[in-house]
Design a protein around this motif. Sequence first.
Motif, mmCIF file in Angstrom:
data_model
loop_
_atom_site.group_PDB
_atom_site.id
_atom_site.type_symbol
_atom_site.label_atom_id
_atom_site.label_comp_id
_atom_site.label_asym_id
_atom_site.label_seq_id
_atom_site.Cartn_x
_atom_site.Cartn_y
_atom_site.Cartn_z
ATOM 1 N N UNK B 467 -64.349 178.937 97.059
ATOM 2 C CA UNK B 467 -64.815 180.324 96.966
ATOM 3 C C UNK B 467 -65.894 180.642 97.995
ATOM 4 N N UNK B 468 -66.542 179.596 98.505
ATOM 5 C CA UNK B 468 -67.565 179.812 99.526
ATOM 6 C C UNK B 468 -66.987 179.593 100.923
ATOM 7 N N UNK B 469 -66.135 178.560 101.015
ATOM 8 C CA UNK B 469 -65.652 178.164 102.351
ATOM 9 C C UNK B 469 -64.823 179.273 102.997
ATOM 10 N N UNK B 470 -63.817 179.776 102.265
ATOM 11 C CA UNK B 470 -62.907 180.720 102.930
ATOM 12 C C UNK B 470 -63.571 182.058 103.264
ATOM 13 N N UNK B 471 -64.468 182.615 102.391
ATOM 14 C CA UNK B 471 -65.167 183.818 102.856
ATOM 15 C C UNK B 471 -66.003 183.546 104.099
ATOM 16 N N UNK B 472 -66.604 182.333 104.164
ATOM 17 C CA UNK B 472 -67.406 182.000 105.351
ATOM 18 C C UNK B 472 -66.518 181.970 106.591
ATOM 19 N N UNK B 473 -65.329 181.363 106.433
ATOM 20 C CA UNK B 473 -64.397 181.343 107.581
ATOM 21 C C UNK B 473 -64.024 182.778 107.953
ATOM 22 N N UNK B 474 -63.778 183.591 106.914
ATOM 23 C CA UNK B 474 -63.424 184.993 107.146
ATOM 24 C C UNK B 474 -64.520 185.723 107.917
ATOM 25 N N UNK B 475 -65.778 185.452 107.557
ATOM 26 C CA UNK B 475 -66.910 186.092 108.243
ATOM 27 C C UNK B 475 -66.923 185.670 109.713
ATOM 28 N N UNK B 476 -66.724 184.356 109.947
ATOM 29 C CA UNK B 476 -66.722 183.862 111.334
ATOM 30 C C UNK B 476 -65.639 184.579 112.139
ATOM 31 N N UNK B 477 -64.424 184.660 111.543
ATOM 32 C CA UNK B 477 -63.336 185.342 112.247
ATOM 33 C C UNK B 477 -63.695 186.807 112.520
ATOM 34 N N UNK B 478 -64.269 187.459 111.503
ATOM 35 C CA UNK B 478 -64.631 188.866 111.650
ATOM 36 C C UNK B 478 -65.617 189.067 112.788
ATOM 37 N N UNK B 479 -66.649 188.222 112.822
ATOM 38 C CA UNK B 479 -67.665 188.336 113.869
ATOM 39 C C UNK B 479 -67.041 188.093 115.247
ATOM 40 N N UNK B 480 -66.202 187.053 115.327
ATOM 41 C CA UNK B 480 -65.588 186.740 116.620
ATOM 42 C C UNK B 480 -64.720 187.894 117.112
ATOM 43 N N UNK B 481 -63.941 188.477 116.189
ATOM 44 C CA UNK B 481 -63.074 189.596 116.570
ATOM 45 C C UNK B 481 -63.931 190.775 117.054
ATOM 46 N N UNK B 482 -64.989 191.048 116.287
ATOM 47 C CA UNK B 482 -65.850 192.181 116.645
ATOM 48 C C UNK B 482 -66.475 191.962 118.012
ATOM 49 N N UNK B 483 -66.990 190.743 118.264
ATOM 50 C CA UNK B 483 -67.633 190.476 119.553
ATOM 51 C C UNK B 483 -66.635 190.626 120.695
ATOM 52 N N UNK B 484 -65.402 190.132 120.459
ATOM 53 C CA UNK B 484 -64.381 190.234 121.511
ATOM 54 C C UNK B 484 -64.059 191.695 121.801
ATOM 55 N N UNK B 485 -63.930 192.493 120.744
ATOM 56 C CA UNK B 485 -63.604 193.908 120.933
ATOM 57 C C UNK B 485 -64.739 194.635 121.652
ATOM 58 N N UNK B 486 -65.972 194.311 121.266
ATOM 59 C CA UNK B 486 -67.129 194.956 121.897
ATOM 60 C C UNK B 486 -67.186 194.573 123.376
ATOM 61 N N UNK B 487 -66.985 193.285 123.653
ATOM 62 C CA UNK B 487 -67.019 192.817 125.041
ATOM 63 C C UNK B 487 -65.948 193.527 125.858
#
Lengths: 251, 999
Positions: B467-487
């Motif tokens: 319950x902690x691991x997968x939301x954390x992975x989800x957050x990492x993916x979300x941040x990475x996607x956002x940074x890529x889109x912003x860049x």
Amino acid sequence: MSTNGQYVVQTVDVSKDLALGQVMVHALRGVTLNVKAGEFLGVIGPSGSGKSTLLGLIGGLDTPTTGQVFIDGEDITNLTERELTRIRNEKIGFVFQFFNLVPTLTALQNVALPIRFARHRKFDPTGRAMELLTLLEVDDRANHRPNQLSGGQQQRVAIARALANNPPLLMCDEPTGNLDTVSGALVMQALHDVNEEMGTTIIMVTHDMDIASQAHRVISLVDGRIADDIDPRSAAQMTAMNLLREERGLE
Amino acid sequence: MIDRVVFFITHSFNDLRVNKQRTLFALLCIAAGVAAMVSLQTLGVMINDTLTGSLQESNRGDLRIHPESEYAWPGFIESDLEDSFAESAFTRRGVAAMQTWFDENYPGSVVTYRQPLEGAFAGWSAFIPERGTVKSFIWNFLIEADTYPVYGKVRSFDGLTLNEMLQAPTDIVLGENLAEDLEAQVGDTLRLSGASQDFTVRGIVPTDTESGFRNSADGFLAGLFGFYYLDVSAVQFFEDTTPGQASELYVRLGDPSKVDEAQERVEAFKRNAISTDSTTDLREQNAVISDQVDDMVVIMGLVSLLIGGIGIVNTMLVIVSRRTTEIAVLKTLGVQPGEVTLLFLVEAIIMGILGGFLGVLGGWGLAYLTKGVAENFLGQSLVFTPAIAPAVNGYVVGVAITMIFGFLPTLAAGQVRPALVLRPSEAIIPQAGRLSAFVALVALILVLSLVAQGLLGDLLDDVPYIDTITPAIGVVYGVLMALALIAADIIDRRKRRGRPWLGHAVSWLVTLAVLTGGGALVGQAIPALLLVTIAFVVVGYLYVLFWLIIWAAGGGRFREIWPGVLVLLLPALWPLIPVLIVILLPVWALGRLIQRVMFVDFRIAMRGMLATKGRGATTLLALVIGIFTLSVITMLVDTITSAFEDLLNDAAGGDVVVFTSMPSTETITRLRDKLESERDLLDGYAVIASFDGNLSDYRDVSQNRNINIRMYESIDGRDLDSNLPKLTFTQGRNLDPARDNEADTEGYWPVVVQTKDPYSEESLFPYDDVEVGDIMTFQVQSSDTGRRTPVMFKVVGVAEGAGLWAGSDSRLYAPLAAFEGIEPSNVAAVLDVPKSNMRELRVSLMDVPGTFALETRYLNDLVNQIVDQFTSFPILVAALALFTGGFVIANSVALSTMERRREIGVMKAVGLQRERVLGMLLLEHSLTGIIGGLIGVGISFVILALMLYYMFQGELGDRLPYGIALTLMGVCVVISLVAAIASVWTASGEKPLNTLRYE
């Protein structure tokens, strides 16, 4: 910069640098060119002179390093890929040396293609395609695939496709370069018909001076710059051009 | 819009039809993946149907009553169940009392029972003298033929019931699996180990009468080894079995709907002594088994499908790369990038739909063909049904996976620059914009997780901290996607001068917040994100590794990999660096050397391999996954069985053990006389007798202390002239026929001690500290009179391990001469017999009543059968993975050959014969096969060697299965060549003019 409404194409001090491996090549250097509506312009020049690059920039296939390009009064220099695609679909038709028909589609389907992808559809795809094929006298080959057509037939189908959305500008890249003399003559006749009957502006890049001399106006490019801008119907200008041709080793 | 979709579909169909060969291989890739998944799931459904079939017949009754635990096995239960049950439930009187109780409380009920034979090896082996066939470790069912079973009828192939067949105590009915091994026919005479009478075969019943999960472990083993029925009246022919001593009772209730109530009341009688299984329990157990089978097949099927996905990526990449000019033309004509992507995606979807359909048909076919493997695994026959649910499942997942894997290459299609149309000679494989490709990749992982989640259900819910691991992975993916889109947006803004920044800065923050929060929510909802992330990371690592290995094996230059080397700056990859150096440096050195010294064709083949490292890496990925799994299983099985065979022969001291059913000194004499008279048939023999007794005194010589002890122990006396156990001695020596056949001057007999208890594998007092020279006094009990005779032993050798061998469970052995005049509790002999003499020896031994010869290889067969049973399904799955991999390889080869038609044309144009070109191409692909084999088999070989090192402390030489390793390597090369030959053959036969003009 303001534009003059009578010009279909205007380039203002356009330059293009291309990276070829580690080397930077200046393909075009400050080209300024105005093409009037209904004009038939020939572009000649030796290999590497920048003909295709100029064609690409005017056709919205590429963007200049510096300078501006106007098509039908619209500055296309800073347009997004999406906007450029729309311009190409509505305002520019392309004819290539190697025809570049989609091999898996029939002649009719190839011609109908730009109409199907138009944002504002002006024609019925099949009806318009058939009309153009008839105009270019290849309607009997409408349901044949490109590999079932001769070179001349393929090029006439390609011209029909370029005219599908009734663009004001037709860009031709060596349209007879891959054809025998008879087929080449037929294609040139077709281009003249289009220019005269439909009023379409044509810019044609070619190596062949005889073909170029059939245009209303010919510019020659050398090392990315416009070297000459002449009227081939003027005997004095043509003589001067032929002398230059021999001197520069053109065909 | 509809017009465009119709165009996309028509265009895609046209393209697939025009490029027949490419389409065929791509479809086979998808079909193989889907087929693997559908076949496994169909088998799962068949298993579930069987498990949830007739519960009453499977349970052998509404209620099945048996002892609670191994300590409450028949004979140990002596107390009453209740006042009304005067005796134990598992005795003849107990059964009768139980019947009375049920008659009173549930009128119309029937109680029956089954009992096992007891005593050493009683009924464990069967021998048909007239055919000379023998089968060991078989399962016996002693039943009351007129009441067993209480549900359904057991019928022979001749249509007779058990009651009709088992008329006399000497009648026997065989299971089909046993009858086949014994080549038995109705009417044959059959001898059972430990029986004083021969039996007559009266009928043969189908194996699944008793096999499978029904009847718990008994049924499972019966299916595995073979079984037979005897009437309980046959107990009289077996010495140690008490009549009526049941192992299980079966109850058919007058009213089956009262099963839960009856179960509760029966269990209330004696909570700690018995346990019951009702049809309700069985339904629940089967539901659990069904779920587990489902989970297993889903995971394994998914692996196959992912391998197939590699094929899709390859195919779509090639489709896109070969059609860059066409894409550029389409874009020139006004087709938007998104529409180009959609066009190719539609083509991928059509391939998914067609390939999925083929896969479903293939999957059903495979399920039908591999039904036998699942039957072997379960020990139960299955009914083939082309189940719809797995087909729909496999189909949908297949199409989804094709879409998902096809998406990234099609995204690349949308990125092709239209200017390419003016310079076709510059056509290169389009690279999707790096940032958008990255965003797409992350999106792919999320979509794939969603598909996986649909298949896996709640399988991952038990993973700690999920319950902690997968939301954390989800957050990492979300941040990475956002940074890529912003860049990407920043780069775009900079390119297009003079656009406002402020509004965009706000939108960036919103993007970051939305994607981060969204990622957490997705992670929360999709636990499969963990699995898919791990899979992507592992596959990514492997891809990089294989890419580098191909580079090294081809003797590539450093400048080709330096951008890749930068990846190693990632801290997560640092542990790989030493491994890479150890593997890559020698391989690279070898590759460079080969480049210099080998003949030109070989060098060209190597360069061909180097030129397509990316595709080579994916090919290896597909090949290695399958071959690694297969080799780990097969090599492990082979090693375990051969090691077991060696250990067994060493511990027993011979390859045949002769058991006797009447232990006595007279039997010793008769057996020895018989073996002596048949000396020509034997390479050696030793008679062994076991004696029961108490260890009464123990003198620890080194500590100089006496220990009074009273411990039950058994001790073997054996002939010393030959066939001594081959043990590893930690102290002292083995017995010596030259000096140990008599007591020493002080009256001590020599004894060898093995320190560990044969059952618990522990060294307990006094054996934990035994030393050479220690003295033991045994009160050896005579089995006829019970009289005890003291015998004194001095330890001459201490050996490793436990003393369990085929004939005895003693950990001590001494010269047989030490036990003179004492009646043994067990008599046996170990022999070395050439296989060709076995039959003659068996016939000869029939003169000694109650003897039974067992070859140790049958014990080995037992292990083999168990191992085979449990590995059959994994082997099937590994083979399916390899099968899918084979198609992926075929596809890769076809694609690379297609891309290299021009190169082939040039080679032929400069004068190379077709055979030579063919040879070079085949050489290139066999190199890939060899590398795949070396990696896949090599890794499993190393794992195996490490395991063996820890198990056998360095005695590796003869245990490593070199033969199998080489065979599997050969399999890799053959798969690569077979996959290559079709497309390479056609391509090498092409006229050079055609390829040069039209490519």
